[in-house]
Design a protein around this motif. Structure first.
Motif, short mmCIF file in Angstrom:
data_model
loop_
_atom_site.label_atom_id
_atom_site.label_comp_id
_atom_site.label_asym_id
_atom_site.label_seq_id
_atom_site.Cartn_x
_atom_site.Cartn_y
_atom_site.Cartn_z
N CYS A 79 0.85 -1.19 0.00
CA CYS A 79 0.00 0.00 0.00
C CYS A 79 0.88 1.24 0.00
O CYS A 79 1.86 1.32 0.75
N THR A 80 0.54 2.21 -0.84
CA THR A 80 1.30 3.45 -0.93
C THR A 80 0.39 4.63 -0.61
O THR A 80 -0.82 4.58 -0.84
N VAL A 81 1.00 5.69 -0.06
CA VAL A 81 0.26 6.87 0.38
C VAL A 81 0.57 8.05 -0.53
O VAL A 81 1.73 8.31 -0.86
N HIS A 82 -0.48 8.78 -0.92
CA HIS A 82 -0.32 10.01 -1.68
C HIS A 82 -1.12 11.12 -1.00
O HIS A 82 -2.09 10.85 -0.30
N ASN A 83 -0.70 12.35 -1.18
CA ASN A 83 -1.29 13.51 -0.48
C ASN A 83 -1.21 13.31 1.03
O ASN A 83 -2.09 13.74 1.77
N GLY A 84 -0.14 12.65 1.48
CA GLY A 84 -0.08 12.22 2.87
C GLY A 84 0.57 13.17 3.85
O GLY A 84 0.56 12.89 5.06
N SER A 85 1.13 14.29 3.41
CA SER A 85 1.81 15.18 4.35
C SER A 85 1.51 16.63 4.03
O SER A 85 1.17 16.98 2.89
N THR A 144 0.60 20.73 6.25
CA THR A 144 0.39 21.50 7.47
C THR A 144 -1.09 21.83 7.60
O THR A 144 -1.73 22.25 6.62
N ILE A 145 -1.64 21.64 8.79
CA ILE A 145 -3.05 21.94 9.03
C ILE A 145 -3.28 23.44 8.89
O ILE A 145 -2.57 24.25 9.50
N ASP A 146 -4.27 23.80 8.08
CA ASP A 146 -4.54 25.21 7.82
C ASP A 146 -6.02 25.50 8.03
O ASP A 146 -6.74 25.88 7.11
N GLY A 147 -6.49 25.27 9.24
CA GLY A 147 -7.85 25.64 9.60
C GLY A 147 -8.94 24.80 8.99
O GLY A 147 -10.08 25.25 8.87
N ALA A 148 -8.60 23.55 8.58
CA ALA A 148 -9.62 22.68 7.99
C ALA A 148 -9.20 21.23 8.15
O ALA A 148 -8.00 20.91 8.24
N ASP A 149 -10.20 20.33 8.17
CA ASP A 149 -9.90 18.90 8.21
C ASP A 149 -9.23 18.47 6.90
O ASP A 149 -9.49 19.03 5.83
N ILE A 150 -8.38 17.46 6.99
CA ILE A 150 -7.73 16.89 5.81
C ILE A 150 -8.52 15.66 5.39
O ILE A 150 -8.69 14.72 6.18
N THR A 151 -8.99 15.64 4.13
CA THR A 151 -9.84 14.54 3.67
C THR A 151 -9.35 13.89 2.39
O THR A 151 -10.00 12.99 1.86
N ASN A 152 -8.19 14.33 1.88
CA ASN A 152 -7.77 13.88 0.55
C ASN A 152 -6.56 12.95 0.54
O ASN A 152 -5.92 12.78 -0.50
N VAL A 153 -6.23 12.34 1.69
CA VAL A 153 -5.15 11.35 1.69
C VAL A 153 -5.60 10.13 0.89
O VAL A 153 -6.71 9.63 1.08
N VAL A 154 -4.76 9.67 -0.01
CA VAL A 154 -5.08 8.53 -0.87
C VAL A 154 -4.14 7.37 -0.53
O VAL A 154 -2.92 7.53 -0.56
N VAL A 155 -4.72 6.21 -0.22
CA VAL A 155 -3.94 5.01 0.04
C VAL A 155 -4.36 3.94 -0.96
O VAL A 155 -5.50 3.48 -0.95
N VAL A 211 -5.56 9.70 -21.62
CA VAL A 211 -5.89 10.42 -20.40
C VAL A 211 -5.30 9.69 -19.19
O VAL A 211 -5.29 8.47 -19.13
N LYS A 212 -4.76 10.46 -18.23
CA LYS A 212 -4.20 9.91 -17.00
C LYS A 212 -4.46 10.89 -15.86
O LYS A 212 -4.63 12.10 -16.08
N THR A 213 -4.48 10.37 -14.63
CA THR A 213 -4.45 11.24 -13.46
C THR A 213 -3.09 11.10 -12.79
O THR A 213 -2.37 10.13 -13.02
N ASP A 214 -2.75 12.08 -11.93
CA ASP A 214 -1.56 11.90 -11.09
C ASP A 214 -1.92 10.91 -9.98
O ASP A 214 -3.10 10.62 -9.74
N PRO A 215 -0.93 10.34 -9.26
CA PRO A 215 -1.22 9.31 -8.25
C PRO A 215 -2.10 9.78 -7.10
O PRO A 215 -2.76 8.96 -6.47
N GLY A 216 -2.11 11.08 -6.83
CA GLY A 216 -2.95 11.59 -5.76
C GLY A 216 -4.36 11.95 -6.19
O GLY A 216 -5.19 12.32 -5.36
N GLY A 217 -4.64 11.84 -7.50
CA GLY A 217 -5.97 12.17 -7.99
C GLY A 217 -6.29 13.64 -7.94
O GLY A 217 -7.46 14.04 -7.89
#
Length: 439
Positions: A84-90, A92-103, A245-251
């Motif tokens: 399993c690999t992680v994208h969008n995984g790091s 800094t919190i900027d006043g909002a929840d983080i919801t876009n981590v992709v595993v 057509v392609k997406t980047d790994p983080g979508g």
């Protein structure tokens, strides 16, 4: 004598400011492809979360506003063994929840599917995990419900196969039997624009995008149990004759090659909506006859095959904006017409399917610091290889040969990138084998 005046700050204001400074926000995202047991994710090497199913996940402990977060895989799944690999995984919190981590979780390839445009069907093969040898699965080839299948894609959870039908302007949907690999027609076909050519499913398994070559558009859909619903604003205008057509790994971004323009259109993908917004600077120059695109597993570099120019354009990707910047020395000459590109999971080799006089698969070493490519070795394929893919574990390379109607299979040397044909290759597919997908 000067009178000093002080501004009294109400305690309630101080309290609000203090609460905002110390507020905590959650970190989470989406897991796809999980089949094994025991996956454990961690945030900042402390907050562990056991994940047992695909879909949304959220760490139980929050992160203070202004602090960093870093999601990693602590324990990989087993039974079956997966990576399993992680994208969008790091960040800094900027006043909002983080919801876009992709595993994304993958395992050794088990089945291969080939779109045969000429015979109007889909070939299915079981993959020998040791040798890479292909064996037709029961019921193969499977009849296409449309006309002229030219591209195939498997959803991230390995449940459905999507087949683009160039002649009937639609996408057929099949459910995949996880044990046998057999295909069963699932629901109704998805209507697209005219002369669709390629398809991609985003890393979160929520959105499907199709290029329409005659309309100069991309159709966009949300996915739910194989069914598709058009996204607001779809279809979206792109360049002249979109082909791949392609997406980047983080979508986060969508990349479309425009064959007649020799360009690449780039869009930001709306989080939670899948809507497309052209980024600043799009479209970006490629070369004449830009026909295919590959993106490395880290989302750092992109490569475009320019069929008419007989070159490969190489770019670094701005991970914040999605913009493409040509690397030094790009475009790189090929002396033949590259039709398809694939990067191995380690991100250190690029493979190009070359047609015209070559009919081979060329291996290029990727310079990790710059993204530049250097030709290594090439190995013969059969006639007119139009599609090349690397299996998820980086053990084998597969090429669909259009004119000879078969699939070439090679072992991949992880050190040198060189390919060696497996015993029995090529394997008979169908007339006009144009696209191959592995899971």
């Amino acid at each position: 004598m000067k009178v000093l005046r002080y501004l009294a700050i109400p305690a309630v204001v101080v309290g609000i400011a203090s609460c905002m400074f110390h507020a905590k926000y959650t970190v989470g995202g989406n897991v796809t492809g999980l089949r094994g047991a025991g996956l454990v994710l961690e945030d900042n090497s402390g907050d562990a979360s056991s994940v047992t199913a695909n879909g949304a996940f959220t760490f139980s402990s929050g992160v203070t506003n202004g602090d960093a977060y870093s999601v990693t895989v602590s324990t990989q799944p087993s039974n079956p063994t997966q990576t399993c690999t992680v994208h969008n995984g790091s960040g800094t919190i900027d006043g909002a929840d983080i919801t876009n981590v992709v595993v994304n979780c993958t395992q050794a390839g088990r089945f291969a599917y080939v779109a045969n445009q000429g015979s109007n069907d889909i070939s299915g093969f079981a993959i020998d995990s040791t040798s890479g040898v292909l064996t037709p699965i029961a019921g193969s080839p499977f009849a296409s419900t449309g006309t002229g299948p030219v591209a195939v894609a498997i959803d991230r959870n390995e449940t459905y196969l999507y087949v683009v039908n160039n002649g009937s302007d639609d996408v057929s949907v099949y459910s995949i039997d996880y044990t046998t690999g057999a295909l069963t027609l699932s629901g109704v076909s998805i209507a697209t624009g005219h002369a669709p050519t390629s398809v991609v499913i985003d890393p979160t398994d929520q959105y499907l995008y199709v290029t329409n070559s005659s309309d100069n558009t991309v159709s966009a859909f949300t996915l739910s149990s194989g069914a598709a619903t058009a996204i607001t604003g779809s279809p979206y205008a792109v360049g002249n004759t979109p082909f791949a057509v392609k997406t980047d790994p983080g979508g986060n971004f969508l990349y479309v090659t425009n064959f007649a323009d020799g360009t690449v259109s780039v869009f930001a993908i709306g989080e939670g909506t899948g809507e497309l917004t052209a980024i600043s600077g799009s479209p970006f120059d490629a070369g004449a006859g830009s026909v295919a695109i590959a993106i490395d597993p880290a989302g750092t570099f992109a490569y475009v095959a320019n069929e008419t120019a007989a070159t490969i354009s190489s770019y670094s990707i701005n991970t914040i904006t999605g913009a493409l910047v040509a690397v030094s020395g790009s475009p790189f000459g090929t002396s033949t017409s590259p039709e398809s590109l694939a990067v191995n999971p380690a991100g250190n080799f690029l493979y190009a399917a070359n047609v015209t006089s070559k009919n081979d698969i060329a291996a290029y070493a990727i310079t990790p610091s710059t993204g530049a490519i250097t030709l290594g070795t090439a190995i013969g394929a059969e006639t007119f290889p139009l599609s090349v893919v690397v299996d998820p574990m980086g053990q084998f390379v597969y090429a669909a040969n259009d004119t000879s109607g078969d699939v070439s299979v090679y072992t991949l040397d992880a050190t040198t990138g060189a390919l060696t044909a497996v015993a029995g290759s090529p394997f008979v597919s169908g007339t006009g084998a144009r696209s191959v997908a592995i899971y």
